[in-house]
Design a protein around this motif. Structure first.
Motif, short mmCIF file in Angstrom:
data_model
loop_
_atom_site.label_atom_id
_atom_site.label_comp_id
_atom_site.label_asym_id
_atom_site.label_seq_id
_atom_site.Cartn_x
_atom_site.Cartn_y
_atom_site.Cartn_z
N TRP A 21 0.80 -1.24 0.00
CA TRP A 21 0.00 0.00 0.00
C TRP A 21 0.82 1.28 0.00
CZ3 TRP A 21 -4.91 -0.07 -1.34
CH2 TRP A 21 -5.68 -1.21 -1.10
N LEU A 23 3.42 2.46 -1.57
CA LEU A 23 3.72 3.09 -2.85
C LEU A 23 2.47 3.66 -3.52
CD1 LEU A 23 6.37 0.68 -4.43
CD2 LEU A 23 6.71 3.07 -3.83
N LEU A 24 1.31 3.06 -3.20
CA LEU A 24 0.07 3.58 -3.79
C LEU A 24 -0.34 4.89 -3.14
CD1 LEU A 24 -1.89 0.22 -4.18
CD2 LEU A 24 -0.35 1.33 -5.79
N ARG A 27 2.02 7.38 -4.61
CA ARG A 27 1.57 7.65 -5.99
C ARG A 27 0.43 8.66 -5.99
NH1 ARG A 27 -2.49 3.29 -7.92
NH2 ARG A 27 -3.51 4.42 -6.24
N LEU A 89 11.69 9.06 -5.06
CA LEU A 89 11.01 7.82 -5.47
C LEU A 89 10.35 7.97 -6.84
CD1 LEU A 89 9.53 6.77 -2.06
CD2 LEU A 89 11.25 5.53 -3.39
N VAL A 92 11.62 5.45 -9.21
CA VAL A 92 11.16 4.10 -8.88
C VAL A 92 9.75 3.89 -9.42
CG1 VAL A 92 10.60 2.50 -7.00
CG2 VAL A 92 12.62 3.97 -6.82
N LEU A 93 8.87 4.86 -9.17
CA LEU A 93 7.49 4.73 -9.65
C LEU A 93 7.45 4.70 -11.18
CD1 LEU A 93 5.82 7.08 -7.03
CD2 LEU A 93 5.35 4.64 -7.30
N VAL B 10 1.03 1.33 -11.72
CA VAL B 10 1.81 1.19 -10.48
C VAL B 10 1.20 0.09 -9.61
CG1 VAL B 10 2.54 2.33 -8.34
CG2 VAL B 10 2.65 3.58 -10.51
N VAL B 14 2.83 -3.34 -8.08
CA VAL B 14 2.82 -3.57 -6.63
C VAL B 14 2.16 -4.90 -6.31
CG1 VAL B 14 1.76 -2.79 -4.46
CG2 VAL B 14 2.95 -1.14 -5.92
N ALA B 95 16.66 1.45 -9.69
CA ALA B 95 16.07 2.69 -9.14
C ALA B 95 15.88 2.55 -7.64
CB ALA B 95 14.74 2.99 -9.85
N PHE B 99 17.79 4.79 -4.71
CA PHE B 99 17.09 5.48 -3.62
C PHE B 99 17.70 5.10 -2.27
CE2 PHE B 99 13.87 5.64 -0.30
CZ PHE B 99 13.43 6.94 -0.42
#
Lengths: 147, 147
Positions: A21, A23-24, A27, A89, A92-93, B10, B14, B95, B99
Motif C-alpha cells: 500500500w 507506494l500507492l 503515488r 522515489l 522508482v514509480l 503502479v 505492486v 532505481a 534510492f
C-alpha cells in the motif's frame, strides 16, 4: 525502520515500501494531487480501507517521506505533503510503471498519464517534477552550477 | 494474476512484486547468480524461510518471470532462470537501489555492487546485463537497426 533483515540496498527499499500500500499512497500524493485523508480515501482507485490508510500515512510520515501539517482555519484538517526524500522515489514509480506498460496490460485510461510521461522523455519528466514540487511546497532545485 | 484491485500500472506492479520477498528472490537470481532452491535458501542475506521461498518461486514462475528446468543428470534438481520479462525489472531494482544508497544507509559491503553499477553508468549497466543474459541462457538482443 526497525532492525532490517539485511543491509542490502534493495532489501531496505523493500522493507520500507514493499507492503502493498505505501507506494500507492505515495503515488496518489505525487501524481493525483491528493493531500488530505478524505481525498486519499475517497479517491483511491484500489479502495484503500481507512485503517490501512491511517497506518500507512503514519508510517510514511515517521519515515520522513511525508510531512503532516494542519490546514490553517480548519480544525482537524491536515495536509500531507511529499518531502525531498519522497521525490527521489519518482524514478522508482516511473520504472515500475514502464514495466507494467510493457508487460501487465494496465487499464488504458489509468495508464494514460504514465504513457504520456514515458513518451515525453526527460523534458516532460522535468515539467511533471516541477509541478509536483509546487503542489508539495518544495523549492525549485538550484540549477546545476549556480552559486 | 487474480483480479487486480485496480488497473493502474503502479498498482499492477505492486500487486505482482510488492509482497516483501518476490523482489529479493529476483535480485538473488539476477545479481548473485543463485539458480537452485538450495543456493537461494542458504545464500539469502535476509534468511528467507523455505516455505516462503517455495511459494515465491512458484508465484514468479507462474507469472512468467522465472523458468524452471530440471538439471540433466540430477534427479530432483531444478534450475530457476530469469525470463526476458524479468530482465525488464533491472531498471526497477536499480532505481530502488539508487534510492537506498541516497537515503537508507545500506551496509557498505552489500551496497558495493549497486554503487559500482551506479557509478559505472550506462556502459557498466550494459556489461552487467550481458552477464545476466548469459547466466540465464537468454540470447543477446539484436543490436538496434539490425535486420
Amino acid at each position: 525502520m526497525e532492525r532490517p533483515r539485511s543491509g542490502c540496498p534493495v532489501n531496505l527499499a523493500v522493507e520500507l515500501l514493499g507492503d502493498g500500500w505505501s507506494l500507492l499512497v505515495l503515488r496518489d500524493v505525487m501524481f493525483a494531487d491528493r493531500h488530505t485523508f478524505g481525498e486519499l480515501h475517497t479517491g483511491s482507485p484500489e479502495g484503500i480501507a481507512t485503517n490501512m490508510l491511517a497506518d500507512r500515512l503514519h508510517k510514511l510520515t515517521r519515515a520522513g517521506l511525508l510531512t503532516r501539517e494542519p490546514v490553517p482555519g480548519h480544525k482537524q484538517k491536515v495536509h500531507y505533503r511529499l518531502t525531498e526524500t519522497a521525490l527521489d522515489l519518482f524514478p522508482v514509480l516511473l520504472a515500475m510503471a514502464a514495466f507494467s506498460l510493457r508487460h501487465l496490460h494496465p487499464d488504458p485510461e489509468l495508464a494514460a498519464f504514465a504513457r504520456d510521461l514515458q513518451e515525453g522523455g526527460p523534458e516532460r519528466e522535468a515539467e511533471v517534477l516541477a509541478r509536483i514540487r509546487r503542489a508539495n511546497g518544495l523549492a525549485e532545485p538550484r540549477p546545476a552550477g549556480a552559486a
